[in-house]
Design an enzyme around this catalytic site. Structure first.
Site, PDB file in Angstrom:
ATOM      1  N   HIS A   7       3.255   7.866   2.555  1.00  0.00           N
ATOM      2  CA  HIS A   7       3.836   7.963   2.003  1.00  0.00           C
ATOM      3  C   HIS A   7       4.914   7.973   1.594  1.00  0.00           C
ATOM      4  CE1 HIS A   7       1.647   5.444  -1.027  1.00  0.00           C
ATOM      5  NE2 HIS A   7       2.611   6.240  -1.678  1.00  0.00           N
TER       6      HIS A   7
HETATM    7  P1  TYD Z   1      -1.419   1.343  -0.586  1.00  0.00           P
HETATM    8  O1  TYD Z   1       0.377   2.300  -1.322  1.00  0.00           O
HETATM    9  O2  TYD Z   1      -0.995   1.427   1.230  1.00  0.00           O
HETATM   10  O3  TYD Z   1      -1.909   2.730  -1.378  1.00  0.00           O
HETATM   11  P2  TYD Z   1      -2.227   3.654  -0.245  1.00  0.00           P
HETATM   12  O4  TYD Z   1      -1.263   4.559  -0.666  1.00  0.00           O
HETATM   13  O5  TYD Z   1      -3.535   4.401  -1.072  1.00  0.00           O
HETATM   14  O6  TYD Z   1      -2.941   3.912   1.508  1.00  0.00           O
HETATM   15  O7  TYD Z   1      -1.177   0.249  -1.507  1.00  0.00           O
HETATM   16  C1  TYD Z   1      -2.067  -0.540  -0.485  1.00  0.00           C
HETATM   17  C2  TYD Z   1      -1.949  -2.383  -0.572  1.00  0.00           C
HETATM   18  O8  TYD Z   1      -1.935  -2.509  -2.086  1.00  0.00           O
HETATM   19  C3  TYD Z   1      -0.450  -1.949   0.497  1.00  0.00           C
HETATM   20  O9  TYD Z   1      -0.886  -3.612   0.350  1.00  0.00           O
HETATM   21  C4  TYD Z   1       0.378  -2.412  -1.461  1.00  0.00           C
HETATM   22  C5  TYD Z   1      -0.154  -2.576  -2.166  1.00  0.00           C
HETATM   23  N1  TYD Z   1       0.032  -2.242  -3.441  1.00  0.00           N
HETATM   24  C6  TYD Z   1       1.212  -3.397  -4.505  1.00  0.00           C
HETATM   25  O10 TYD Z   1       0.763  -4.538  -4.626  1.00  0.00           O
HETATM   26  N2  TYD Z   1       0.945  -3.354  -5.919  1.00  0.00           N
HETATM   27  C7  TYD Z   1       0.744  -1.455  -6.128  1.00  0.00           C
HETATM   28  O11 TYD Z   1       1.237  -0.898  -7.246  1.00  0.00           O
HETATM   29  C8  TYD Z   1       0.227  -0.662  -4.981  1.00  0.00           C
HETATM   30  C9  TYD Z   1       0.246   0.704  -5.427  1.00  0.00           C
HETATM   31  C10 TYD Z   1       0.079  -1.343  -4.040  1.00  0.00           C
END
Ligand code: TYD
Length: 134
Positions: free
Chosen positions: A51
């Site tokens: 992302h």
């Molecule tokens: P995500 O950003 O998708 O992780 P990655 O980029 O490593 O794949 O995050 C996973 C899940 O956690 C997604 O549903 C968003 C949530 N999240 C939060 O609620 N708070 C946060 O600070 C972060 C980083 C993620």
């Protein structure tokens, strides 16, 4: 101007007893820190991230272990191997990024300048590329 995949050196105060590393907002990390999260226990073969952020500024450091971070600003792509707890990589807005090759012991600590906000994410690569052409 912060370059793609720029590394900042943290303050190291280790001595014969062991390591001590300090990251201060606006000093080593070039923004106010509002949120900290960490990724640990990543299973073998997992790649995550994929992302970009519209406005969020982040810096990431491996506390133990290692992983690779791939950053893409729509023009250039760089791969940075993170394996030192004494350094952090800056992840600026508008940079598509993902992580891979996590060692089993990897703890990736991330500093962010804002609370979690899903509306700040661009999770579709084609949408990201279009956003870089504006
Ligand atoms: P995500 O950003 O998708 O992780 P990655 O980029 O490593 O794949 O995050 C996973 C899940 O956690 C997604 O549903 C968003 C949530 N999240 C939060 O609620 N708070 C946060 O600070 C972060 C980083 C993620």
């Amino acid at each position: 101007m912060i370059k793609l995949g720029e590394i900042v050196e943290l303050q190291t105060l280790g001595d014969s007893r062991g390591g001590l590393v300090v990251a201060e907002a606006q000093k080593h990390i070039p923004f106010e820190i509002q949120r900290v999260y960490w990724i640990h226990g990543t299973q073998a073969g997992v790649e995550r991230g994929f992302h970009a952020h519209k406005a969020l500024r982040q810096a990431a450091a491996v506390i133990t272990g290692a992983c690779d971070m791939i950053l893409d600003d729509g023009t250039e792509t760089v791969t940075v191997s993170l394996d030192s707890p004494r350094q952090a990589i800056l992840i600026e807005p508008g940079v598509w990024h993902y992580m891979k090759n996590f060692t089993l012991d990897c703890v990736l600590l991330v500093f962010a300048d804002a609370y979690y906000d899903e509306s700040d994410y661009i999770r579709d690569y084609n949408t990201f590329i279009r956003s870089t052409k504006k």
